[in-house]
Design an enzyme around this catalytic site. Structure first.
Site, mmCIF file in Angstrom:
data_model
loop_
_atom_site.group_PDB
_atom_site.id
_atom_site.type_symbol
_atom_site.label_atom_id
_atom_site.label_comp_id
_atom_site.label_asym_id
_atom_site.label_seq_id
_atom_site.Cartn_x
_atom_site.Cartn_y
_atom_site.Cartn_z
ATOM 1 N N GLU A 406 0.669 -1.160 -0.070
ATOM 2 C CA GLU A 406 0.021 0.229 0.138
ATOM 3 C C GLU A 406 0.894 1.113 0.038
ATOM 4 O O GLU A 406 0.571 2.164 -0.641
ATOM 5 C CB GLU A 406 -1.128 -0.041 1.173
ATOM 6 C CG GLU A 406 -2.085 -0.947 1.127
ATOM 7 C CD GLU A 406 -1.740 -2.413 1.386
ATOM 8 O OE1 GLU A 406 -2.543 -3.358 0.818
ATOM 9 O OE2 GLU A 406 -0.606 -2.644 1.637
ATOM 10 N N HIS A 473 -11.801 -6.388 8.301
ATOM 11 C CA HIS A 473 -12.288 -6.159 6.831
ATOM 12 C C HIS A 473 -13.623 -5.257 7.040
ATOM 13 O O HIS A 473 -14.237 -5.091 6.068
ATOM 14 C CB HIS A 473 -12.484 -7.263 6.162
ATOM 15 C CG HIS A 473 -11.303 -8.249 5.730
ATOM 16 N ND1 HIS A 473 -10.785 -8.987 6.549
ATOM 17 C CD2 HIS A 473 -10.810 -8.229 4.427
ATOM 18 C CE1 HIS A 473 -9.726 -9.642 5.859
ATOM 19 N NE2 HIS A 473 -9.696 -9.396 4.585
#
Length: 667
Positions: A406, A473
């Site tokens: 990321e 998540h």
């Protein structure tokens, strides 16, 4: 330390004319003489801090002389020679050191924490590693534009221990980017020696693991530096690929002057002084008959006069007078959004995921400079299928699968922006953005305010609970960034808004975090315009109008509130969907609260430190005399998000919203 009288570096001058050699000497002499002056000014208290590159000048000067002037260099805090060799006026450089307006950051940052695209330099931040990912993005731009340019980025041996180093080199290797990763191996990371920083024998051993060529050179031999970088740069302009260049050198002074060098083993500085890059090159040119003591004295006199003149100009400049309006204005590149209306009235039913995909696709058609990056977004179409079919239409150059990294990819997005392109970076789940947090809050958010360079990057963030995905998540992460000035945060609740706001976010030349609720992706349908259009960023929507209470919310909270109001038709409420969290449309909210006299703030995120706290504070300050009851706030439990469905329901704010709303109405 003793003055050198005998040369300890062997030079190969076969590729250099007499005039070039003398010019190189003047180039390497200048940063040394500036350093001498800076150390005096530091002792006099005229500058606050100094990071010395004494003994490492050959790397900075040599690499910069070897690169073409239109190619970008990303230096660090020991690379004064990069700035001087790119011929930045010394008065501006000294104004930067002193925090004056004619520097490059308007007094907002210090020393070499700045960039200037007038000289194709992109400066560092204190975290050392993030500029490596930015270099990837700049190099990717060169590759996509077929410009035949190289990009050179610096790291120290200490900074190369950071995860950013691995991510950036891996991406560059996978994408075959024309980047020269230059490691200044000066043996120390502040007080930590190399044997406590890495276990491999040398940095070039890392090259094979990344699948890239790696070279080790004498970083104190300026001719070897110039020759090596020239050859590498010429090679990768013709056949793009990354190189790892390890430059062996030594840091003669402390990490910064205040830290000193008492931790150095006895005698090590004396040994490395024998390889002083400035003095050795001077001795070599004397041997070659190209320098005399008279010439050296003349060169030093001229450079010292240039230094003093620059200092005088910077010193005469008045101190900056703080202006709050300017500080706030400079957070963003000026962008006066003109809302684009659809060309026709044609609509079709779209789910939230369809609307986002449609807006993204039409933005790709509208902006050929836009590049999409993210894990699995190419052939697979992303885990939520937002980019399904994009590769067939736009190709893999513009729809790019990324490694799991990321930070480097957000950095690459920033590099594309610096090179004049647009970037959309998809976080597979917003939870994963924590690994790229530094790039967002310290690079994207601060860049324009620091040195006037905008960050034309949209980060898409699939977010939220309601799908039984557990604590990694399902988090609501918007408040992580809400506290950081310099970011725009958009969070639509309906398909029509999602398409228009995403198109607007991509149009905006500033960094935008775009949150998309996963539960709403396929559970919500709406007739949406088929044509390209934009929706105003920073403007809330009044979904329902009433007289008794104001409900302020966003995202899934809007639908929770709608369900409650539909269940009890007797509740007369203004329902406000914020849509944009930064900037907040407090004008719309305040006007409603002044009308109803009661207000409840609802959000899916946990309560402590949530965006609701800021809303409550601002409403209390603006509307206190209009309130008929205390402001109420409903949020999710102050725990991580559980996986099991009933536990998740208990966690979420809607389990308590109706009860608190009715308590408020009955107050």
């Amino acid at each position: 330390m003793e003055t050198l009288t005998q040369r300890n570096i062997d030079y190969d001058r076969s590729n250099f004319s007499d005039n070039e050699l003398v010019d190189i000497y003047k180039r390497i002499l200048k940063p040394r003489l500036i350093e001498e002056k800076m150390l005096i000014l530091l002792r006099q208290g005229k500058i606050s801090k100094w990071f010395s590159g004494w003994g490492q000048e050959a790397i900075s000067v040599g690499t910069t002389m070897a690169m073409n002037k239109e190619e970008v260099i990303l230096p660090m805090h020991r690379n004064l020679g990069v700035f001087t060799t790119r011929d930045i006026p010394l008065n501006r450089l000294f104004a930067q050191f002193q925090g004056k307006m004619s520097g490059f950051t308007k007094g907002r940052d210090r020393s070499f924490h700045f960039g200037t695209m007038d000289y194709n330099i992109v400066g560092m931040i204190s975290h050392l590693g993030p500029q490596l990912g930015i270099a990837d993005g700049i190099a990717l731009s060169s590759l996509l534009k077929k410009e035949e340019k190289a990009t050179l980025v610096f790291s120290g041996d200490g900074g190369a221990s950071e995860g950013d180093f691995h991510e950036a080199l891996n991406v560059a290797a996978v994408w075959q980017l024309p980047v020269i990763f230059t490691i200044e191996n000066n043996q120390w990371g502040l007080s930590t020696p190399s044997n406590e920083q890495f276990r491999c024998k040398q940095f070039i051993d890392k090259g094979i693991g990344y699948g890239m060529d790696a070279f080790q050179i004498d970083g104190n031999n300026i001719l070897e530096v110039i020759n090596s970088v020239k050859q590498i740069a010429e090679s990768i302009r013709e056949r793009p690929r990354p190189f790892l260049l390890e430059c062996l050198t030594f840091r003669m002074r402390g990490h910064e002057e205040a830290s000193g060098t008492k931790y150095y083993p006895e005698g090590i500085q004396e040994e490395w002084n024998k390889k002083d890059p400035v003095v050795n090159f001077e001795l070599f040119l004397k041997e070659e008959g190209l320098l005399t003591e008279e010439m050296i004295a003349e060169f030093k006199k001229d450079i010292k006069e240039e230094i003093q003149n620059g200092l005088d100009i910077a010193g005469e400049e008045p101190k900056i007078v703080p202006d709050t309006a300017t500080e706030i204005k400079d957070l963003f590149k000026e962008h006066n959004q003109v809302v684009v209306a659809p060309e026709s009235e044609n609509k079709s039913e779209k789910r939230l995921v369809d609307a986002i995909s449609d807006g993204l696709r039409q933005s790709m058609e509208r902006y050929p400079e836009l590049v999409l990056m993210g894990q699995d977004i190419a052939d697979y179409g992303g885990v939520f299928k937002v980019t399904e079919g994009f590769v067939e239409q736009f190709g893999k150059d513009r729809v790019r699968n990324t490694p799991l990294c990321e930070s480097a990819i957000i950095g690459a997005g920033l590099g594309l922006s610096i090179a004049g392109m647009k970037a959309m970076v998809e976080m597979q789940f917003s939870d994963f953005v924590s690994v790229g947090f530094n790039q967002i809050v310290n690079n994207l958010a601060k860049l324009h305010w620091r040195w006037g360079q905008n960050a034309d990057v949209v980060v898409r963030m699939p977010t939220g609970a309601g799908v039984a995905a557990g604590p990694f998540h399902s988090q609501s992460t918007e408040a992580w960034f809400f506290h950081t000035p310099g970011l725009k945060i958009v969070y639509p609740a309906f398909p029509g808004d999602a398409k228009g706001l995403l198109s607007a976010a991509i149009e905006d030349p500033n960094p935008v975090l775009f949150f998309e609720h996963k539960f709403l992706y396929r559970s919500l349908r709406e007739d949406v315009y088929d044509d390209y259009y934009t929706t105003e960023i920073g403007k809330a929507a009044v979904i329902k109008e009433g007289e008794d209470v104001t409900i302020v919310t966003y995202g899934l909270g809007v639908h929770w509130a709608l369900e409650t109001l539909e269940k009890d038709a007797s509740i007369s409420a203004d329902l406000i969907d914020l849509r944009t969290l930064a900037p907040l449309d407090m004008e719309t909210v305040i006007a409603s609260v002044k009308k109803t006299g009661k207000v409840i703030v609802l959000h899916e995120d946990v309560e402590i430190g949530g965006i609701g706290a800021e809303l409550v504070t601002q409403l209390n300050e603006a509307c206190f005399e209009y309130l008929d009851a205390p402001i109420r706030r409903v949020a999710s439990l102050n725990t991580p998000i559980p996986f099991e469905a009933d536990l998740e329901k208990n966690f979420l704010a809607n389990a308590r919203f109706e009860t608190v709303l009715k308590e408020l109405l009955n107050y």
